[in-house]
Design a protein around this motif. Structure first.
Motif, PDB file in Angstrom:
ATOM      1  N   VAL A 479       0.862  -1.147   0.111  1.00  0.00           N
ATOM      2  CA  VAL A 479      -0.060   0.021   0.073  1.00  0.00           C
ATOM      3  C   VAL A 479       0.772   1.328   0.115  1.00  0.00           C
ATOM      4  O   VAL A 479       2.023   1.037   0.369  1.00  0.00           O
ATOM      5  N   CYS A 480       0.248   2.390  -0.590  1.00  0.00           N
ATOM      6  CA  CYS A 480       0.881   3.568  -0.505  1.00  0.00           C
ATOM      7  C   CYS A 480      -0.020   4.689  -0.473  1.00  0.00           C
ATOM      8  O   CYS A 480      -0.906   4.663  -1.276  1.00  0.00           O
ATOM      9  N   ASN A 481       0.220   5.727   0.520  1.00  0.00           N
ATOM     10  CA  ASN A 481      -0.587   6.777   0.697  1.00  0.00           C
ATOM     11  C   ASN A 481      -2.092   6.463   0.515  1.00  0.00           C
ATOM     12  O   ASN A 481      -2.858   7.173  -0.018  1.00  0.00           O
ATOM     13  N   GLY A 482      -2.463   5.300   1.349  1.00  0.00           N
ATOM     14  CA  GLY A 482      -4.051   5.195   1.248  1.00  0.00           C
ATOM     15  C   GLY A 482      -4.493   4.469   0.274  1.00  0.00           C
ATOM     16  O   GLY A 482      -5.569   4.081   0.094  1.00  0.00           O
ATOM     17  N   ALA A 483      -3.601   3.885  -0.804  1.00  0.00           N
ATOM     18  CA  ALA A 483      -3.975   3.276  -1.950  1.00  0.00           C
ATOM     19  C   ALA A 483      -3.315   2.031  -2.006  1.00  0.00           C
ATOM     20  O   ALA A 483      -2.310   1.585  -1.708  1.00  0.00           O
ATOM     21  N   GLU A 484      -4.056   0.634  -2.459  1.00  0.00           N
ATOM     22  CA  GLU A 484      -3.519  -0.534  -2.652  1.00  0.00           C
ATOM     23  C   GLU A 484      -2.832  -0.607  -4.197  1.00  0.00           C
ATOM     24  O   GLU A 484      -3.353  -0.301  -5.177  1.00  0.00           O
ATOM     25  N   LEU A 485      -1.321  -0.803  -3.975  1.00  0.00           N
ATOM     26  CA  LEU A 485      -0.587  -0.469  -5.198  1.00  0.00           C
ATOM     27  C   LEU A 485      -0.268  -1.988  -5.859  1.00  0.00           C
ATOM     28  O   LEU A 485      -0.347  -2.175  -6.757  1.00  0.00           O
ATOM     29  N   GLY A 486      -0.668  -2.921  -5.031  1.00  0.00           N
ATOM     30  CA  GLY A 486      -0.515  -4.348  -5.528  1.00  0.00           C
ATOM     31  C   GLY A 486      -0.756  -5.491  -4.365  1.00  0.00           C
ATOM     32  O   GLY A 486      -0.750  -4.866  -3.351  1.00  0.00           O
ATOM     33  N   GLY A 487      -0.536  -6.654  -4.931  1.00  0.00           N
ATOM     34  CA  GLY A 487      -0.600  -7.807  -3.776  1.00  0.00           C
ATOM     35  C   GLY A 487      -0.379  -9.089  -4.439  1.00  0.00           C
ATOM     36  O   GLY A 487      -0.439  -9.335  -5.692  1.00  0.00           O
ATOM     37  N   GLY A 488       0.116  -9.928  -3.605  1.00  0.00           N
ATOM     38  CA  GLY A 488       0.154 -11.088  -4.302  1.00  0.00           C
ATOM     39  C   GLY A 488       0.473 -12.331  -2.978  1.00  0.00           C
ATOM     40  O   GLY A 488       0.044 -11.870  -1.818  1.00  0.00           O
ATOM     41  N   SER A 489       0.667 -13.358  -3.264  1.00  0.00           N
ATOM     42  CA  SER A 489       0.982 -14.482  -2.174  1.00  0.00           C
ATOM     43  C   SER A 489       1.717 -15.376  -2.846  1.00  0.00           C
ATOM     44  O   SER A 489       2.295 -15.658  -3.863  1.00  0.00           O
ATOM     45  N   ILE A 490       2.063 -16.664  -1.871  1.00  0.00           N
ATOM     46  CA  ILE A 490       2.815 -17.739  -1.994  1.00  0.00           C
ATOM     47  C   ILE A 490       1.608 -18.775  -2.211  1.00  0.00           C
ATOM     48  O   ILE A 490       0.565 -18.627  -1.417  1.00  0.00           O
ATOM     49  N   ARG A 491       1.828 -19.515  -3.303  1.00  0.00           N
ATOM     50  CA  ARG A 491       0.316 -20.371  -3.765  1.00  0.00           C
ATOM     51  C   ARG A 491       0.491 -21.420  -3.265  1.00  0.00           C
ATOM     52  O   ARG A 491       1.485 -22.263  -2.691  1.00  0.00           O
ATOM     53  N   ILE A 492      -0.613 -22.187  -3.207  1.00  0.00           N
ATOM     54  CA  ILE A 492      -0.794 -23.451  -2.841  1.00  0.00           C
ATOM     55  C   ILE A 492       0.091 -24.187  -3.902  1.00  0.00           C
ATOM     56  O   ILE A 492      -0.014 -24.167  -5.234  1.00  0.00           O
ATOM     57  N   SER A 493       0.751 -25.378  -3.399  1.00  0.00           N
ATOM     58  CA  SER A 493       1.381 -26.226  -4.638  1.00  0.00           C
ATOM     59  C   SER A 493       1.126 -27.716  -4.684  1.00  0.00           C
ATOM     60  O   SER A 493       1.833 -28.432  -4.826  1.00  0.00           O
ATOM     61  N   ASN A 494      -0.084 -28.141  -3.858  1.00  0.00           N
ATOM     62  CA  ASN A 494      -0.375 -29.626  -4.200  1.00  0.00           C
ATOM     63  C   ASN A 494      -1.893 -29.397  -4.299  1.00  0.00           C
ATOM     64  O   ASN A 494      -2.702 -28.690  -3.744  1.00  0.00           O
ATOM     65  N   ARG A 495      -2.249 -30.362  -5.064  1.00  0.00           N
ATOM     66  CA  ARG A 495      -3.840 -30.903  -5.337  1.00  0.00           C
ATOM     67  C   ARG A 495      -4.758 -30.897  -4.098  1.00  0.00           C
ATOM     68  O   ARG A 495      -5.511 -30.373  -3.997  1.00  0.00           O
TER      69      ARG A 495
END
Ligand code: ASP
Length: 592
Positions: A479-495
């Motif tokens: 986040v920057c100055n009250g705005a969301e600039l991006g996002g992400g995650s580490i993903r699930i890696s098994n079925r």
């Protein structure tokens, strides 16, 4: 070559140089004898001076009008000290033309190009090619180019490869409505434009690409709101064999570099502070807090539990909260400010906005008479208020307190001038829950992304009998100055884990196979641990350019209505095209 020199690059050191310039007449002052023309090209503006002795050039300059296209040959010379213009990059010099050729004439533009005046947005967009000639408009488009170039070079240097993913894909529910593209070869079937390349970038990781990025166009068919557009661009990135810290460190280095190179001001804090999601909600009522100013929320519920003031006691009995914001030295805030803030709290869902002004002597507060002296003293202690300070209070359900008090805080920041110019206050928000309950649909949904992973310690919450709402996630938001600039995650890696999450989200095995079968199958063939981010380019440029209007940072944006005044789209199509696609319009739809 029609030109050998850019107008905006001429400096005193060029004095005496013979140059060939070409560009548009930005401004023209005809004094009968001397004619001054400001000639503009993509690089900037330089002044031409024409005197009557050179009759042919003078005559051409006399004929020329605003926005005519000229080619000029002439000599650069230093201006007299008295006529130097310190406000112009080329203000120390001027060009004395030997020849002026008119390359093209121009109709009178529908708005001023040479003055930064307010013009109706639809008119600007209809004539966007003229709007783009305005230096203040062009500046942002060039800034965008430079930032994207910086991003590319940064990532190339770290071993990332750029891969294009298709824009005709399968419709998958990702939260927003898909844009659909009918298939002519398979009438009745449709492609969808991607809401993000999420699945494809995961498949790239499974395919052995370890570092991918793309400046990707994403499409969401949402009702357009002030700063929403149907298509937006994001830096889409994915990496294999990384954990949360690795991705965050990379993005932090990238954004710090961007802020230093392109930001008009300074970083508030580096390294970027990390804020826990719950902490952000408690202190700011929002998961993208503006950290450029204080005014944090204080929980004042405890001493008010048994209060005789029903508004407070009742809110707590109903499972609500009471939170306050202390405003330094503003007990004497105007009646009008207080009324406006009350309206803001109401539009955030609150029934009202209580306040106590700690004015010496009698308190300034319509609610003080309902509170005991001890209660008032506790509010003072908890908020840290001193004489002269103002305290605003909202008592309601947690979601309402968060929303209403966030709006009040934002407005206070603006109206009290607490937001410093040019400062970029980046932060990471982490510790989001994995799932949230949707009471209307009676099901869990991913707070961000159904592919987001979770720590082993949360597994028990996802098992039968557990409380899925307690499961933590590997999600991180920038986040920057009250705005969301991006996002992400580490993903699930098994079925199995991915199926578990889909099941909690209410997808039957058949729906999972139909919508996400490709990911589920691919997860069986040795998926590496991996994660990434999607970070909005439009929003980033808005922050750097200091604009609140997303249309300022896009060369050819849609209007706020969602349509395109330039090309006149969307349009009906003719019957033959519909026939080929096997489509029949409802009689109520406008026909071509
Ligand atoms: N796909 C996500 C988005 O578009 C970003 C990500 O998790 O990488 O917002």
């Amino acid at each position: 070559m029609l030109k050998d020199t850019n107008c905006g690059e001429l400096r005193s050191a060029d004095s005496g140089r013979k140059v060939r310039l070409a560009g548009w007449v930005h401004r023209r002052r005809d004094h009968g004898g001397l004619i001054f023309i400001d000639l503009r090209d993509a690089s900037g503006i330089v002044q031409l001076v024409l005197n009557p002795e050179n009759a042919a050039a003078h005559a051409a300059a006399h004929r020329a009008r605003i926005e005519w296209v000229l080619q000029v040959e002439g000599e650069v010379r230093n201006r007299d000290a008295a006529t130097v213009n310190p406000n112009m990059a080329t203000g120390e010099v001027e060009v004395v033309p030997t020849t002026v050729s008119i390359l093209n004439e121009a109709a009178t533009p529908p708005f001023y190009i040479n003055e930064p005046v307010d013009v109706d947005e639809n008119l600007r967009l209809k004539f966007r090619y003229l709007d783009l000639r305005r230096p203040e408009v062009a500046r942002v488009i060039y800034l965008r180019h430079e930032v994207v170039r910086h991003i590319r070079e940064f990532l190339y240097a770290r071993g990332f490869i750029e891969v294009e993913t298709p824009t005709l894909i399968k419709s998958t529910p990702e939260g927003a409505r898909d844009f659909l593209v009918p298939s002519r070869m398979r009438p009745g079937s449709f492609f969808a434009l991607p809401q993000s390349p999420q699945i494809l970038k995961q498949l790239l990781m499974y395919g052995g690409v370890e570092k991918y990025f793309q400046i990707a166009r994403c499409y969401r068919d949402e009702d357009t709101r002030a700063n929403r557009v149907a298509e937006h661009t994001q830096l889409d990135l994915e990496m294999a064999f990384v954990d949360q810290e690795d991705v965050m460190a990379l993005i932090e280095e990238l954004y710090t570099g961007i802020a230093q190179k392109f930001g008009s001001g300074s970083l508030l804090q580096a390294p970027f502070p990390r804020i826990d999601y719950q902490d952000a909600m408690n202190r700011y009522g929002i998961d993208r807090p503006d950290l450029r100013f204080g005014l944090e929320f204080v929980d004042i519920a405890e001493p008010l539990r048994g209060s005789g003031f029903q508004v407070f006691a009742g809110a707590l009995q109903a499972g609500g909260q009471i939170k306050a914001i202390r405003v330094l030295g503003r007990a004497d805030m105007t009646r009008r400010d207080i009324d406006e803030l009350t309206e803001i709290a109401r539009s955030g869902g609150a029934k009202g906005l209580a306040y106590i002004g700690f004015t010496p002597g009698e308190l300034r507060s319509p609610i003080a008479k309902f509170l005991s002296e001890t209660e008032i003293a506790s509010i003072k202690t908890l908020t840290g208020a001193e004489d002269g300070d103002m305290v605003f209070i909202v008592a309601d359900q947690p979601a309402v307190v968060a929303r209403a008090l966030h709006e009040v805080r934002t407005s206070l920041g603006q109206r009290l001038g607490l937001i410093p110019e040019g400062v970029l206050a980046f932060a990471w928000v982490t510790g989001f829950p994995l799932l949230e309950w949707h009471p209307d649909e009676q099901r869990w949904d991913a707070t961000h992304n159904p592919f987001c992973g979770f720590p082993e310690s949360s597994r028990e919450h996802l098992q039968p009998g557990g409380d899925p709402g307690k499961a933590a996630s590997f999600q991180y938001d920038l986040v920057c100055n009250g705005a969301e600039l991006g996002g992400g995650s580490i993903r699930i890696s098994n079925r199995a884990d991915q199926e578990l999450v889909f099941s909690l989200m209410g997808h039957s095995p058949e729906q999972q196979a139909d919508r996400f079968g490709v990911v589920l199958d691919a997860l069986e063939y040795g998926a590496p641990p991996e994660g990434g981010v999607g970070a909005g380019i439009d929003r980033l440029i808005m922050t750097l350019a200091g604009t609140e209007n997303i249309r300022d940072v896009i060369a050819f944006p849609k209007a706020s209505s969602g349509s395109d005044p330039l090309m006149g789209s969307p349009t009906p199509v003719d019957a033959g095209q519909l026939e080929e696609l096997g489509l029949l319009l409802k009689p109520s739809a406008p026909q071509a």
